[in-house]
Design an enzyme around this catalytic site. Structure first.
Site, PDB file in Angstrom:
ATOM      1  N   CYS A  65       0.816  -1.218   0.000  1.00 35.70           N
ATOM      2  CA  CYS A  65       0.000   0.000   0.000  1.00 35.70           C
ATOM      3  C   CYS A  65       0.849   1.267   0.000  1.00 35.70           C
ATOM      4  CB  CYS A  65      -0.924  -0.032   1.219  1.00 35.70           C
ATOM      5  SG  CYS A  65      -1.895   1.454   1.422  1.00 35.70           S
ATOM      6  N   GLY A 106       5.614  -8.839   7.695  1.00 35.66           N
ATOM      7  CA  GLY A 106       7.073  -8.794   7.819  1.00 35.66           C
ATOM      8  C   GLY A 106       7.524  -7.508   8.499  1.00 35.66           C
ATOM      9  N   ASP A 147      10.657 -16.309   4.942  1.00 32.72           N
ATOM     10  CA  ASP A 147      12.133 -16.236   4.958  1.00 32.72           C
ATOM     11  C   ASP A 147      12.728 -16.420   6.350  1.00 32.72           C
ATOM     12  OD1 ASP A 147      12.169 -15.753   2.274  1.00 32.72           O
ATOM     13  OD2 ASP A 147      12.220 -13.575   2.455  1.00 32.72           O
ATOM     14  N   GLY A 191       0.364 -44.062  23.220  1.00 34.34           N
ATOM     15  CA  GLY A 191       0.359 -44.773  24.502  1.00 34.34           C
ATOM     16  C   GLY A 191      -0.496 -43.989  25.487  1.00 34.34           C
TER      17      GLY A 191
END
Length: 750
Positions: free
Chosen positions: A60, A89, A137, A547
């Site tokens: 944006c 990020g 990344d 188990g």
């Protein structure tokens, strides 16, 4: 990202808050209108198994200008939104912090322009911000894993496995380019997880003359019988002069100098897509819960924070400190301070790099030293994915230390019957990606054959043992140590590496193999849930392994969005079952017409899977019908996940290095080894944030031997999250919420 969105919405609603979706990222925040919509409980249903982000994301330009940010502020003020949760990020998070810092100024601009009233400005006097890092990344400092990284590794490993089969058939060299323009994490972990011949990452350019070194290495690998060569390249890889190292450059070099049949593959955006892994779903869900808690506890003086993961603990870190360190990495790389760049990336990255370097020591040093030490490796208990990766790295690190490495086939039986043979470097080639146990494994314990075992330890002159396996490996290790009093031959150092799908070995938060089993269960649950979509109302009851340990059922419940997970450690009775049935009857009145119930195989002797199936079928008559599935041994098989390959590789390497040091301590005259102290027989385990060695004897206190589980289990604290996300009205224990930590200070202690 969707798991994080789902958890944030549901925990937000659970705390009584109104939660809004902002569609299309900051663009939606600026444009407002229909882009900002109230979220409901049902609106985040069936999101967990979807890749990408359901609410959309967009770059944006408008938000970069003050005018754009003022529009965004106006939209928030009008809706009375004072808490913002940003998943993205470092760019997205830095933008969020800037937005928060100038909030008062933006309110003044809007007041002056008459866009908002004084009352509205007062009501929204400050903005709280919390960030979650979503980036494949894993390039954000302060967190071990960012949301999306593990799923990207899954995509990469699927391709690597597919490529290696064709490359081996044709004797080829393969060059694979993975994402990571500024960060080599994906490339580095891929190289460890597939046993690559070479990796190129931006943080650590190769030394001058790397071309000759690479060619020598590839030639050597072929000379010892390897039919394929794999080279991993991060897209941002550079040489020491800052020039890019590309697939084409490497391909031309290998083809020209060695005349190898060479192929290059650029993975590209395949890595970003697909179904999220179980790890990512659990990570996203935990981060979402923590983000809501952080927002509710925030004051105007609290710095904007990022919720992240350190080891297996949720932590909160000041956003701008993380951004600062992330920028410092780029600066260090630009100035050629590569060792520092690796350190700044954090402990997880540094450990991976150090393990890679250890396993990658130039072959020239392979036979340059001999220690006359013999180390035997055996697998004990049930087979699981990742055992072979641990064996491979243990063998190769041992050989590099100058030791003779011995394979013991079929566990303690093999040690008693003498089915022992030496392992050379090439013996374990290509083992990382193989499931099960190549050495063979049995559940037998050593106590009944201790005399034969001690005779063979003397006969084969074994100086140390690496025992890789589940609860039997732990108990077997204890039996060997107890028998030291009678049999001097057993006075040798030994290390137990936990490897079992059940994750029930004392002394470790994680076992090799559990992640692969968890992904198998999660994928199966996805398919089963999907089979109910569009049909009539249906509830599935699924039995998992483990188990008496409820780890798989609980974590798969979180990852697959289960309505309940029955486990032995969290006792339940008829009233709980009644509550669960009523809960599902209510749920079926909404738009969500599926139910998922997980049951650990030994959670209760009387409330069996058949009993639960009959109960739910009877009570759901006319509202929903039931189906049951017992997943069985498919949970033990399969190709190991990237986590299990990497974890196994690091554990194997660490175990042999520890034994090498212990052997020096226990060395007596004439080459004899004598070890009888408790700290010479340890479990190597992951505890909270570190891999540590704990004496077997010290762990006896924390072990429930009858039920084969540790008495304290960290993951039980995650069970309330499972119930809240399934819409149960329970109280969430927030006594252990993460406190704010500091990256800058923490970095100094690493």
């Amino acid at each position: 990202m969707n798991a994080a969105v789902r958890a944030t919405v549901r925990v937000g609603i659970y705390t009584g808050a109104k939660v809004y979706f902002v569609h299309e990222g900051y663009q939606g925040l600026v444009d407002g209108g229909d882009n900002i919509r109230q979220a409901t409980w049902e609106s985040v249903s069936m999101m967990l198994q979807l890749g990408g982000t359901v609410i959309g994301s967009a770059r944006c330009q408008d938000f970069r200008s003050k005018e754009g940010r003022a529009k965004a502020a106006c939209n928030l003020v009008k809706l009375g939104i004072t808490n913002l949760c940003v998943i993205g990020g470092d760019g997205s998070l830095t933008g969020a912090n800037e937005f928060r810092n100038e909030w008062s100024e933006l309110l003044q601009i809007l007041l002056k322009a008459g866009k908002i009233t004084a009352e509205e400005a007062k009501r929204s006097s400050h903005l709280n911000i919390v960030g979650m890092v979503g980036s494949i990344d894993n390039d954000f400092c302060g967190t071990d894993m960012t949301i999306g990284t593990d799923s990207a590794l899954h995509r990469i490993m699927e391709v690597v496995d597919a490529i290696t089969t064709t490359a081996q058939s044709h004797q080829r060299a393969f060059i694979l380019e993975v994402m990571g323009r500024h960060c080599g994490y994906l490339a580095l972990v891929t190289a460890l997880a597939c046993g690559a011949d070479w990796v190129f990452i931006p943080e650590m350019p190769p030394d001058e003359g790397w071309e000759d070194h690479l060619c020598r290495r590839l030639t050597y690998q072929r000379s010892i019988g390897n039919r394929l060569n794999v080279i991993i390249v991060a897209e941002g890889a550079l040489d020491r002069h800052g020039k890019p190292i590309t697939c084409d450059i490497i391909k031309n070099l290998v083809t020209k100098k060695l005349s190898f049949d060479t192929r290059a593959t650029i993975l590209g955006h395949v890595q970003r897509g697909g179904t999220p892994s179980a790890f990512d779903r659990i990570l996203g869900s935990r981060m979402g819960v923590e983000a809501v808690m952080a927002l509710l506890e925030a004051t105007p003086d609290t710095p904007a924070c990022v919720v992240s993961l350190s080891g297996n603990m949720a932590v909160r870190l000041p956003l701008m400190e993380c951004v600062q360190v992330t920028k410092e990495v780029t600066k260090a790389m630009a100035e050629g301070r590569f060792e520092e760049a690796v350190k700044l990336r954090g402990k997880s990255f540094e450990n991976n790099w150090n393990t890679y370097k250890l396993l990658f020591i130039p072959f020239v040093r392979l036979y340059s030293k001999y220690s006359n030490i013999n180390i035997a490796i055996l697998n004990v208990g049930a087979p699981c994915a990742g055992m072979n990766a641990a064996v491979r790295s243990a063998v190769r690190i041992g050989i590099l230390q100058g030791h003779n490495m011995l394979a013991v086939h079929d566990g303690f039986d093999g040690l008693a019957h003498g089915t022992i043979e030496p392992m050379a470097w090439g013996y374990v080639g290509g083992w990382t990606g193989k499931g099960g146990s190549n050495l063979g494994t049995k559940r037998s314990l050593p106590a009944s054959m201790i005399e034969e075992i001690s005779l063979n330890i003397a006969k084969f002159n074994i100086h140390a043992l690496v025992i890789i396996g589940g609860f039997e490996a732990f108990v077997g290790g204890l039996e060997l140590v107890t028998a030291r009093e009678k049999f001097e031959e057993l006075c040798i150092p030994l290390v137990v590496i936990p490897a079992t799908v059940s994750n029930n070995v004392p002394g470790s938060d994680f076992s090799i193999g559990a992640d692969t089993a968890l992904n198998t269960i999660t994928t199966t649950c996805d398919r089963i849930k999907q089979s109910a979509a569009g049909t009539k109302r249906r509830v599935f009851i699924i039995e998992t392994m483990g188990g008496y340990c409820g780890y798989l059922a609980t974590m798969a419940g979180l990852a697959a969005g289960a309505d309940a997970a029955y486990i032995y450690e969290d006792p339940f009775g008829i009233h709980d079952l009644e509550t669960n049935v009523e809960h599902l009857l209510e749920k079926m009145k909404t738009t969500v017409k599926r139910g998922l119930i997980l049951r650990n195989e030994k959670c209760n002797a009387n409330y069996t899977t058949d009993f639960l199936f009959n109960l739910y079928s009877e009570e759901g008559k006319g509202v929903f019908d039931c189906r049951k599935n017992v997943l069985g041994h498919m949970q033990q098989g399969g190709t190991p996940t990237p986590f299990d390959r990497n974890f196994g590789t690091k554990m194997g390497a660490k175990a042999v290095l520890w034994l090498t040091d212990k052997l020096k301590e226990c060395y007596r005259h004439e080459g004899r080894i004598f070890a009888n102290t408790p700290d010479s027989a340890c479990v190597l385990g992951m505890k909270k944030r570190a891999m540590i060695f704990q004496p077997l004897f010290d762990l006896k206190e924390d072990t429930d031997f009858e039920h084969r589980i540790p008495k304290t289990e960290w993951w039980l604290k995650l069970r309330p999250i499972l119930k809240i996300l399934a819409k149960y009205k329970i109280s969430l224990d927030t006594s252990e919420t993460a406190t704010m930590e500091h990256v800058i200070k923490k970095r100094g202690t690493v």
